[in-house]
Design an enzyme around this catalytic site. Structure first.
Site, PDB file in Angstrom:
ATOM      1  N   LYS A 165      -0.652   5.060   4.495  1.00 29.37           N
ATOM      2  CA  LYS A 165      -1.529   4.129   5.218  1.00 29.37           C
ATOM      3  C   LYS A 165      -1.095   3.985   6.678  1.00 29.37           C
ATOM      4  O   LYS A 165       0.086   3.796   6.967  1.00 29.37           O
ATOM      5  CB  LYS A 165      -1.539   2.756   4.515  1.00 29.37           C
ATOM      6  CG  LYS A 165      -2.555   1.792   5.112  1.00 29.37           C
ATOM      7  CD  LYS A 165      -2.865   0.633   4.172  1.00 29.37           C
ATOM      8  CE  LYS A 165      -3.822  -0.379   4.768  1.00 29.37           C
ATOM      9  NZ  LYS A 165      -5.135   0.183   5.123  1.00 29.37           N
ATOM     10  N   HIS A 177       0.830  -1.211   0.000  1.00 28.91           N
ATOM     11  CA  HIS A 177       0.000   0.000   0.000  1.00 28.91           C
ATOM     12  C   HIS A 177       0.864   1.260   0.000  1.00 28.91           C
ATOM     13  O   HIS A 177       2.057   1.206   0.286  1.00 28.91           O
ATOM     14  CB  HIS A 177      -0.932   0.020   1.228  1.00 28.91           C
ATOM     15  CG  HIS A 177      -2.122  -0.883   1.094  1.00 28.91           C
ATOM     16  ND1 HIS A 177      -2.086  -2.203   1.463  1.00 28.91           N
ATOM     17  CD2 HIS A 177      -3.382  -0.658   0.611  1.00 28.91           C
ATOM     18  CE1 HIS A 177      -3.265  -2.761   1.231  1.00 28.91           C
ATOM     19  NE2 HIS A 177      -4.065  -1.853   0.708  1.00 28.91           N
TER      20      HIS A 177
HETATM   21  N1  LIG Z   1     -12.830  -1.047   3.020  1.00 26.86           N
HETATM   22  C1  LIG Z   1     -12.221  -0.546   1.942  1.00 26.86           C
HETATM   23  O1  LIG Z   1     -12.508  -0.933   0.787  1.00 26.86           O
HETATM   24  C2  LIG Z   1     -11.197   0.526   2.114  1.00 26.86           C
HETATM   25  C3  LIG Z   1     -10.877   0.945   3.361  1.00 26.86           C
HETATM   26  N2  LIG Z   1     -10.013   1.987   3.524  1.00 26.86           N
HETATM   27  C4  LIG Z   1      -9.790   2.409   4.894  1.00 26.86           C
HETATM   28  O2  LIG Z   1     -10.508   3.629   5.109  1.00 26.86           O
HETATM   29  C5  LIG Z   1      -9.818   4.418   6.076  1.00 26.86           C
HETATM   30  C6  LIG Z   1      -9.562   5.801   5.503  1.00 26.86           C
HETATM   31  O3  LIG Z   1      -8.715   5.692   4.392  1.00 26.86           O
HETATM   32  P1  LIG Z   1      -8.197   7.009   3.624  1.00 26.86           P
HETATM   33  O4  LIG Z   1      -9.334   7.797   3.096  1.00 26.86           O
HETATM   34  O5  LIG Z   1      -7.134   6.540   2.696  1.00 26.86           O
HETATM   35  O6  LIG Z   1      -7.497   7.775   4.845  1.00 26.86           O
HETATM   36  P2  LIG Z   1      -7.289   9.338   5.060  1.00 26.86           P
HETATM   37  O7  LIG Z   1      -6.331   9.476   6.185  1.00 26.86           O
HETATM   38  O8  LIG Z   1      -6.965   9.998   3.777  1.00 26.86           O
HETATM   39  O9  LIG Z   1      -8.732   9.860   5.524  1.00 26.86           O
HETATM   40  C7  LIG Z   1      -9.265   9.660   6.807  1.00 26.86           C
HETATM   41  C8  LIG Z   1     -10.019  10.919   7.209  1.00 26.86           C
HETATM   42  O10 LIG Z   1     -10.632  10.682   8.478  1.00 26.86           O
HETATM   43  C9  LIG Z   1     -10.263  11.730   9.355  1.00 26.86           C
HETATM   44  N3  LIG Z   1     -10.259  11.266  10.738  1.00 26.86           N
HETATM   45  C10 LIG Z   1      -9.230  10.735  11.465  1.00 26.86           C
HETATM   46  N4  LIG Z   1      -9.611  10.466  12.718  1.00 26.86           N
HETATM   47  C11 LIG Z   1     -10.917  10.844  12.803  1.00 26.86           C
HETATM   48  C12 LIG Z   1     -11.871  10.831  13.863  1.00 26.86           C
HETATM   49  N5  LIG Z   1     -11.542  10.373  15.084  1.00 26.86           N
HETATM   50  N6  LIG Z   1     -13.114  11.306  13.603  1.00 26.86           N
HETATM   51  C13 LIG Z   1     -13.450  11.758  12.381  1.00 26.86           C
HETATM   52  N7  LIG Z   1     -12.590  11.808  11.338  1.00 26.86           N
HETATM   53  C14 LIG Z   1     -11.343  11.348  11.553  1.00 26.86           C
HETATM   54  C15 LIG Z   1      -8.877  12.140   8.882  1.00 26.86           C
HETATM   55  O11 LIG Z   1      -8.519  13.427   9.372  1.00 26.86           O
HETATM   56  P3  LIG Z   1      -6.926  13.791   9.520  1.00 26.86           P
HETATM   57  O12 LIG Z   1      -6.343  13.624   8.147  1.00 26.86           O
HETATM   58  O13 LIG Z   1      -6.954  15.192  10.013  1.00 26.86           O
HETATM   59  O14 LIG Z   1      -6.375  12.783  10.494  1.00 26.86           O
HETATM   60  C16 LIG Z   1      -9.071  12.115   7.375  1.00 26.86           C
HETATM   61  O15 LIG Z   1      -9.662  13.300   6.892  1.00 26.86           O
HETATM   62  C17 LIG Z   1      -8.558   3.626   6.431  1.00 26.86           C
HETATM   63  O16 LIG Z   1      -8.812   2.855   7.584  1.00 26.86           O
HETATM   64  C18 LIG Z   1      -8.362   2.713   5.226  1.00 26.86           C
HETATM   65  O17 LIG Z   1      -7.623   1.565   5.507  1.00 26.86           O
HETATM   66  C19 LIG Z   1      -9.448   2.628   2.480  1.00 26.86           C
HETATM   67  C20 LIG Z   1      -9.717   2.235   1.208  1.00 26.86           C
HETATM   68  C21 LIG Z   1     -10.590   1.117   0.910  1.00 26.86           C
HETATM   69  O1  LIG Z   2      -5.800   2.146   3.198  1.00 25.49           O
HETATM   70  C1  LIG Z   2      -6.059   1.819   2.019  1.00 25.49           C
HETATM   71  O2  LIG Z   2      -5.753   2.518   1.053  1.00 25.49           O
HETATM   72  C2  LIG Z   2      -6.762   0.544   1.808  1.00 25.49           C
HETATM   73  N1  LIG Z   2      -7.169  -0.122   2.858  1.00 25.49           N
HETATM   74  C3  LIG Z   2      -7.931  -1.307   2.869  1.00 25.49           C
HETATM   75  C4  LIG Z   2      -7.223  -2.379   3.678  1.00 25.49           C
HETATM   76  O3  LIG Z   2      -6.606  -2.058   4.704  1.00 25.49           O
HETATM   77  O4  LIG Z   2      -7.337  -3.554   3.327  1.00 25.49           O
HETATM   78  C5  LIG Z   2      -8.408  -1.738   1.517  1.00 25.49           C
HETATM   79  C6  LIG Z   2      -7.574  -1.329   0.357  1.00 25.49           C
HETATM   80  O5  LIG Z   2      -6.556  -2.256   0.148  1.00 25.49           O
HETATM   81  C7  LIG Z   2      -7.032   0.084   0.438  1.00 25.49           C
END
Ligand SMILES: NC(=O)C1=CN([C@@H]2O[C@H](COP(=O)(O)OP(=O)(O)OC[C@H]3O[C@@H](n4cnc5c(N)ncnc54)[C@H](OP(=O)(O)O)[C@@H]3O)[C@@H](O)[C@H]2O)C=CC1
Ligand SMILES: O=C(O)C1=N[C@H](C(=O)O)C[C@H](O)C1
Length: 252
Positions: free
Chosen positions: A146, A142
């Site tokens: 991450k 990744h």
């Molecule tokens: N299930 C799936 O298919 C996928 C899952 N994911 C997961 O989704 C999550 C987010 O990924 P991604 O968008 O890349 O991450 P980012 O860090 O880009 O976005 C997360 C956002 O949430 C905010 N945040 C952090 N803590 C809190 C809180 N306590 N309350 C409210 N908002 C909060 C962050 O703010 P700040 O930046 O200020 O900390 C940021 O704006 C990760 O856990 C990732 O692994 C990602 C892609 C696919």
């Molecule tokens: O953080 C990400 O970007 C992603 N997170 C998910 C994971 O932890 O499996 C899914 C995807 O691979 C992207």
């Protein structure tokens, strides 16, 4: 029109979903929730979810495990279904999610892509056939932003294999502190972080003189966003319960 509360709206996934939903005739992002109001979003953003006064039909969460409790309190108090996509959840977090699912519909998947969910099926079948003679290792890659490691998907793959093999396997993470040969009864799980890699998951079955590798590569975050929006449509109007991608695939 389904009104969504986008939790983690300023983040990478929140922004992709905001862009995709803007072209949808079925769903709209009606409000956002995040730690601050730093982005120019086309909807009101709340830094305290309990202050959200916009009527929403579902919550999509791509944020951080630290947000889980607030989101669930809010969702349960207003009977709003939740699509939970955040990874890095603890066992305790999962229990809390399951408890909430007695009161509201919760859709949970560590990977919202169709491809990874097909990979899970293929890998389960392969494990049953190969596990006596092949060692199983999972490698995930990744981007360098991450936070959690290993990925939620790598853990979901390991859990699916273990379930198919009657829970006989222990997990070995990376291998830096191990000074002995691997046992037959383990699944190695390894994480790589770098650049802008969207997400790669490889399951390696290594036997005597032959190797089978089953791999999924995400080349854009849109696949996760599309899956999450489909999940939101799927859970609206459902009974309370714990739903996943298999439920969605078999319903469509
Ligand atoms: N299930 C799936 O298919 C996928 C899952 N994911 C997961 O989704 C999550 C987010 O990924 P991604 O968008 O890349 O991450 P980012 O860090 O880009 O976005 C997360 C956002 O949430 C905010 N945040 C952090 N803590 C809190 C809180 N306590 N309350 C409210 N908002 C909060 C962050 O703010 P700040 O930046 O200020 O900390 C940021 O704006 C990760 O856990 C990732 O692994 C990602 C892609 C696919
Ligand atoms: O953080 C990400 O970007 C992603 N997170 C998910 C994971 O932890 O499996 C899914 C995807 O691979 C992207």
């Amino acid at each position: 029109m389904i009104n969504i509360l986008m939790s983690g709206c300023n983040g990478k996934m929140g922004q992709v979903i905001t862009r995709l939903a803007s072209g949808s005739e079925e769903l709209t992002i009606a409000a956002g929730y995040d730690l601050n109001n730093s982005k120019d979003n086309p909807y009101p953003v709340f830094t305290n979810i309990h202050q959200c006064d916009v009527k929403v039909d579902a919550i999509i969460d791509f944020s951080n495990p630290a947000a889980l409790e607030n989101i669930l309190e809010f969702a349960v108090s207003r009977k709003i279904p939740v699509v939970m996509a955040t990874t890095g959840l603890s066992d305790e977090n999962i229990k809390v999610l399951e408890m909430a699912s007695a009161e509201i519909p919760i859709f949970f998947s560590a990977n919202m892509s169709l491809g990874v969910n097909l990979l899970l099926d293929i890998v389960k079948k392969a494990s049953k056939i190969l596990s006596d003679n092949f060692d199983i290792e999972i490698i995930e890659k990744h981007h360098n932003q991450k936070l959690d490691s290993p990925s939620g998907t790598a853990l979901a793959i390991a859990d699916a294999i273990n379930l198919a093999l009657e829970q006989k396997y222990e997990y070995t993470y990376d291998r830096h502190s191990v000074r002995e040969k691997r046992s037959k009864r383990e699944i190695g799980i390894h994480a790589v972080r770098g650049g802008t890699i969207v997400g790669e998951h490889s399951v390696i079955f290594a036997g005597n003189d032959e190797i089978i590798e089953i791999k999924h590569t995400a080349t854009s975050k849109e696949i996760f966003a599309v899956g999450a929006l489909r999940a939101a449509k799927f859970i609206c109007g459902r009974k309370p319960g714990f739903y996943n991608m298999n439920d969605l695939i078999s319903a469509e």
